[in-house]
Design a protein around this motif. Structure first.
Motif, mmCIF file in Angstrom:
data_model
loop_
_atom_site.group_PDB
_atom_site.id
_atom_site.type_symbol
_atom_site.label_atom_id
_atom_site.label_comp_id
_atom_site.label_asym_id
_atom_site.label_seq_id
_atom_site.Cartn_x
_atom_site.Cartn_y
_atom_site.Cartn_z
ATOM 1 N N GLU A 295 -50.224 -11.136 41.573
ATOM 2 C CA GLU A 295 -49.203 -11.076 42.622
ATOM 3 C C GLU A 295 -49.369 -9.787 43.418
ATOM 4 O O GLU A 295 -49.706 -8.742 42.850
ATOM 5 C CB GLU A 295 -47.798 -11.055 41.991
ATOM 6 N N SER A 296 -49.121 -9.864 44.714
ATOM 7 C CA SER A 296 -49.161 -8.623 45.499
ATOM 8 C C SER A 296 -47.858 -7.867 45.279
ATOM 9 O O SER A 296 -46.778 -8.460 45.272
ATOM 10 C CB SER A 296 -49.355 -8.942 46.978
ATOM 11 N N CYS A 297 -47.976 -6.560 45.072
ATOM 12 C CA CYS A 297 -46.809 -5.737 44.724
ATOM 13 C C CYS A 297 -46.610 -4.611 45.736
ATOM 14 O O CYS A 297 -47.538 -4.208 46.446
ATOM 15 C CB CYS A 297 -46.994 -5.122 43.333
ATOM 16 N N LYS A 298 -45.394 -4.119 45.755
ATOM 17 C CA LYS A 298 -45.053 -2.998 46.632
ATOM 18 C C LYS A 298 -45.653 -1.711 46.071
ATOM 19 O O LYS A 298 -45.949 -1.629 44.871
ATOM 20 C CB LYS A 298 -43.525 -2.869 46.736
ATOM 21 N N PRO A 299 -45.811 -0.678 46.907
ATOM 22 C CA PRO A 299 -46.397 0.581 46.409
ATOM 23 C C PRO A 299 -45.538 1.226 45.314
ATOM 24 O O PRO A 299 -44.310 1.115 45.344
ATOM 25 C CB PRO A 299 -46.432 1.472 47.652
ATOM 26 N N ILE A 300 -46.214 1.864 44.373
ATOM 27 C CA ILE A 300 -45.510 2.714 43.406
ATOM 28 C C ILE A 300 -45.491 4.113 44.016
ATOM 29 O O ILE A 300 -46.530 4.774 44.127
ATOM 30 C CB ILE A 300 -46.201 2.693 42.029
#
Length: 1100
Positions: A295-300
């Motif tokens: 899954e594409s995730c938001k930046p940490i």
């Protein structure tokens, strides 16, 4: 001290510069005017200009638009930076300090000099500042302005005096903290990366020294490049080129591994043995989909990697959630071993910081809490418990839970009111908090000697009211109530309230509170008033509702006349607004005309069933204005309640209504024009049909666009159209006064006075002030016997006096002839729900402050102080003679005026639209102070500014913060004593013993001398054009503080000397031991030499 004597016999005056003539002729500042009366007024005025000085005291609430966070693990104090250049420093409750960068530039980053009592701030204007925290009011010691490069990241190693500064160009500069000058040592981006690299690595986003070796600096570039720079060898040890952009880096305490957070929601773990590829790559929230893709995730945005002695390490990060889950709240993720806990937050995360037991980065970290700075809240999570509870926040960070729409401030309250409110409010506190003590516990604060009970009341957009204990410059929530509970929830289909106010139909416009009788009254934006009584017992009550039809049938344009005569009254005309009231709220089937036009319906529906109410403030009566012929009711602009009379008065731009809340009846409901009778000081001309109502959305709109009213400074709202006017009522709420067409009732005051010139004794009166500068006195007849009071009607005679001022009337106050303040009469509080005692009669106990009781020498009479938006006047009653007049402002107008007690005397305090705060003596109206305090005034400040006794005032400085100020010289002098100490002398914890082998093989961190590398002798001077040093005012401020707090400084000096003496003693003992051991070693060596002297080599 100045003594004012005024002989009011119409012939002479003893005051120099006095003029003889009619009351209207006095126009200069404090000009006395002669008036015919045989009595002599002798007022000893004690206030002088030296009694006044304006300064900020303390700021409460959550820092508005926060940007940065820092923590000192030894001093245990927290710093928060904001977008407007503010810095808030917090310690234990009572230790709360606000500093402001003069430039107003946003704070990018904060760094404590751990246990040094200093703080470095990096701002968006590319300036570094060094703050001295060893004084109660911190000040800047040095500033360094970068001219050619933008600052992006700073790092200050523990116990180092050299600050690493990364820039947007990718360079790293080094600043000496002591002198605040740049070192000639620079790590240029093109030296840090390989020469073969064709692209720029981007800005520096991370800097940190290796825990294993302080001579190694880890530099993280935005593009994904990481370089470990050998500071001694001036070369790169290794370079990492990673595909994903880097947001943050965190070391393992042993210095063999570090972790990076990336823009694709991944965490990479790198081992220094092999830097060609990451040791581990994880997507904590990226699940594998059916097509085997992540899954594409938001930046940490940030990660912290913290080790524990007895358990798995903690990995804590913000962000990284998958994109596909819409509407998911911001989250902080805590990974501890295999357990992953996601803590959802109410607001976006600005910054977080893990609190650890040790300040050393090369020791086991032992994290115990996480401070999470959100956009509108501050949360501290307890890491020592597996369910990660939050700590109960001791600071008032939730003032803005719903936007603040009005304020009230009461100093010197009855001493029993705070404990009672606290005991009732404590029953409704939330549970489930961590049992441990709040970890931000630094600084020291003691209850000062100049303390008295103070209460601040805030009204909010959702209809809630909060009572705060504001004693001793702290702020603590006492009690919260919700006014919306009186009404039925609007059904989606109805939306009657929505037609008047799009949102927040329960928003509070103004409050009126009598601390002695504990009666409390609120005015809401939907033209409603709720009256509350206080009880320590719960009760079942039926809410009583009154409906008032306060709408003008005759609309008039007003042409102000120059003639200031006193017209007499005749009987009210037949077209007065009529009350329409009942004790049970009606159903409204017949509330619309055949054409569908709304008529005779209120905006909100009151609950028509009996309700159970808890102890505290319980609703006694609800008053609502009605729609008339399809037009909504105009907002209420003025309010006063008197518990001794049992009366409540309110007005708007249409007229005045008076309610007997004991009998639950409307006793007066008249248009403003009808109050005058036949003789009117103005000519009234008929006008065109009334225009549509004014929008009311401005009340609850608390954005920070700082709507300047600079354009309005030379215009009076009396003469300007409503689109351009700065409208407000006596409680600084925003009102919808249609100023060019209607005469609004702007202020009301009950009190014992003289309604007519020939009155001999004072009687209950209602003073009415209008937007055209007219003051009306309405005498009242109130039955004195308790049984008669509940049955006989209160009568009001509308034939009282008329007085005139320039501009809209804002405030009334009454003094006796000795210049002392006359308080309004009140009823002593009694609990209406208390169990009946058959042996005790439940009678009303009234306290009266009669004007004639304290002045036998002066005879009957009192002074009336009237302040409008342009001028102040002092009248002698009952003769209605104008004794003094002062034109407060010509170019602006007064927003708030209050008669307050300062230094055992009274004065008139005013706040103008041009930002000036001024005080005038009473009764002579001499200017005592005039300070240009706020350069620009916005709607929020105008609505919430409030003066109180003891030389104090407050206003809402931002949508989330309350600023308290003082205009008393005495309080300014005592302020240092009242504020908390940010810095306390604490011994820096010793580093753990690393052991011989670990120290021998674990690198030579302790032999690294930064001075040798970065000092001027080795590195040379930096280019002058690169940065400019600006000396701060901290030295001067420090001297002032030292002068004012010599005892504290001496005590600290004594502690420092004791510590130094102790260290010298320890050093002496160690030196003696070393000398003894050296002598012993020498002796043994000599004996061994004698023993072996004659032996051959083969004999050993």
């Amino acid at each position: 001290m100045k003594k004012f004597r005024k002989v009011l016999d119409g012939l002479t005056t003893s005051s120099p510069g006095a003029t003889v003539g009619s009351p209207s002729c006095g126009s200069a500042a404090g000009t006395p005017t002669a008036a015919p009366t045989p009595k002599e007024i002798d007022v000893q005025e004690t206030l002088v200009s030296e009694n006044f000085q304006l300064c900020k005291t303390v700021r409460h609430g959550f820092p508005y638009q926060p940007t940065a966070l820092a923590f000192d693990p030894v001093q245990k104090i927290l710093a928060i930076g904001s977008r407007s250049g503010g810095v808030r420093i917090l310690g234990r409750p009572g230790v709360d300090c606000y500093c402001q960068h003069e430039s107003g530039a946003a704070v990018l980053q904060l760094q404590f000099l751990i246990n040094e009592g200093a703080l470095v701030s990096a701002c968006a204007d590319d300036t570094l500042h060094l703050w001295n925290l060893r004084q109660r009011r911190p000040a800047i010691l040095h500033s360094l302005k970068f001219n050619r490069e933008r600052i992006t990241f700073c790092h200050l190693p523990f116990q180092s005096k050299w600050l690493y500064v990364g820039t947007e160009r990718g360079n790293t500069h080094i600043v000496n903290i002591e002198s605040f000058v740049l070192s000639g040592y620079v790590i240029m981006w093109n030296k840090a990366i390989e020469l073969s690299t064709k692209t720029h690595p981007g800005p520096v986003v991370h800097l940190s020294d290796s825990p294993k070796d302080e001579g190694k600096l880890l530099i993280g570039f935005e593009s994904g490049t990481i370089v470990q720079w050998d500071l001694r060898g001036k070369k790169a040890d290794f370079r990492i080129y990673y595909d994903e952009a880097i947001h943050s880096v965190s070391w393992h305490h042993e210095g063999k591994q570090f972790m990076c957070s990336h823009s694709d929601g991944s965490l990479t773990l790198w081992n220094l043995r092999n830097t060609t590829k990451p040791f581990q790559v994880t997507f904590p929230h990226g699940k594998i989909q059916k097509d085997a893709r992540k899954e594409s995730c938001k930046p940490i945005l940030k990660v912290e990697y913290k080790t524990c002695r007895n358990s798995e390490p903690f990995v804590i990060f913000s962000g990284g959630l998958s994109y596909d889950k819409a509407g998911r709240r911001p989250a902080l993720t805590i990974m501890h071993g295999k357990a992953i806990t996601v803590l959802e937050m109410d607001y976006p995360i600005v910054e977080f910081m893990v609190l650890c037991e040790t300040p050393y980065n090369n020791e086991v970290q032992e994290p115990y809490a996480v401070v999470v700075l959100l956009e509108k809240d501050l949360i501290v999570v307890d890491l020592t418990q597996s369910n990660y509870p939050v700590f109960e926040n001791p600071y008032p960070m939730d003032i803005h839970e719903s936007p603040v729409t009005c304020t009230a401030y009461f100093a010197d309250c009855p001493p029993d009111i705070i404990p009672i409110l606290y005991s009732i409010g404590a029953k409704h506190k939330k549970t489930g908090y961590s049992q441990k003590e709040w970890p931000i516990s630094g600084g020291t604060w003691t209850l000062g000697s100049h303390t008295y009970p103070e209460i601040i009341i805030t009204g909010h957009a959702d209809g809630s009211i909060k009572f705060w204990d504001a004693s001793a410059i702290t702020l603590q929530m006492l009690y919260k109530m919700k006014t919306s509970k009186v009404f039925e929830k609007p059904k989606p289909g109805e939306g009657r309230a929505a037609e008047l106010v799009e949102e927040d139909p329960f928003a509070i416009q103004m409050v009126s509170w009598c601390p002695q009788s504990r009666m409390f009254c609120v005015v809401g934006i939907s033209a409603h008033i709720i009256l509350y009584r206080f009880s320590k017992y719960d009760a079942n009550t039926q809410i009583v509702s009154l409906e008032v039809r306060l709408q003008c049938d005759s609309d008039d344009v007003i042409s102000p006349s120059e003639n200031e005569n006193n017209p007499s009254f005749s009987e009210p005309s037949s077209h007065s607004p009529q009350p329409h009231h009942q004790h049970q709220h009606p159903a409204s089937p017949g509330s619309r005309t055949p054409e569908g036009i709304k008529d005779s319906i209120p905006c909100l529906k009151v609950k028509d069933r009996a309700v159970r109410v808890p102890p505290g403030y319980q609703s006694e009566l609800v008053i609502q204005l009605l729609w008339v012929d399809g037009e909504p009711p105009q907002q209420i602009t003025s309010l006063d309640i008197n518990s001794a009379y049992g009366l409540l008065a309110f007005g708007n731009c249409n007229g005045l209504a008076v309610v007997d809340y004991l009998q639950k009846t409307v006793i007066l409901c008249m248009s403003t024009l009808d109050l005058y009778g036949s003789t009117d000081p103005y000519q009234r001309l008929t006008r065109s049909p009334r225009r549509n109502r004014q929008s009311t959305s401005g009340l609850t709109e608390l954005t920070d666009n700082q709507q300047s009213i600079d354009m309005e400074r030379n215009k009076s709202p009396t003469s300007e159209s409503r689109e351009n006017s700065f409208t407000r009522s006596r409680s600084s709420s925003v009102s919808s006064i249609d100023r060019d067409t209607k005469e609004a009732v702007t202020t009301l005051q009950f009190g014992e006075s003289y309604g007519r010139k020939n009155d001999v004794l004072p009687t209950p009166c209602l003073w009415v002030g209008t937007s055209l500068g007219v003051v009306l006195l309405i005498p009242m007849s109130i039955p004195t016997d308790q049984e008669e009071r509940m049955e006989e009607p209160v009568t009001m005679g509308v034939s009282g006096a008329v007085l005139m001022l320039k501009g809209s009337v804002l405030r009334f106050s009454f003094l006796d002839c000795m210049g002392a303040l006359i308080q309004p009469p009140y009823e002593v509080w009694r609990d209406h729900n208390a169990p009946e005692d058959p042996d005790r009669l439940r009678r009303r106990k009234l306290v009266h402050f009669s004007p004639s009781s304290s002045q036998d020498a002066c005879g009957d009479g009192h002074l009336a102080v009237v302040c409008s938006e342009r001028q102040a006047k002092v009248f002698l009653m009952p003769s209605q003679s104008c004794l003094f007049v002062h034109n407060i402002t010509e170019s602006s107008f007064v927003l708030r005026a209050d008669v307050v007690s300062v230094c055992n005397s009274v004065c008139l305090a005013c706040f103008c639209a041009n930002g000036h705060v001024m005080t005038l003596s009473l009764p002579s109206l001499r200017p005592l102070m005039d300070v240009n305090y706020l350069p620009l005034t916005d709607m929020r400040i105008a609505r919430t500014f409030y003066f109180t006794n003891g030389g104090q005032a407050l206003y809402l400085s931002s949508p989330t913060e309350v600023q308290r100020i003082t205009y008393s010289q005495e309080m300014c002098d005592n302020l240092q004593e009242m504020l908390g100490e940010l810095f306390t002398p604490i011994e820096t914890p010793e580093a753990q013993n690393r052991g011989f082998l670990k120290g021998f093989f674990g690198g030579n961190a302790h032999t690294f001398d930064r001075e040798e590398l970065f000092g001027e002798a080795a590195a040379g001077k930096a280019s002058r054009s690169l940065a400019q040093h600006i000396p701060g005012q901290g030295g001067v401020e420090g001297m002032k503080v030292a002068a004012s707090g010599v005892v504290g400084e001496l005590a600290r000096a004594r502690i420092a000397l004791d510590e130094r003496g102790q260290r010298l003693g320890e050093l002496e003992e160690r030196t003696a031991l070393m000398m003894t051991s050296a002598e012993s070693f020498s002796k043994h060596a000599h004996e061994l030499m004698l023993k072996c002297k004659d032996k051959k080599w083969y004999q050993f």
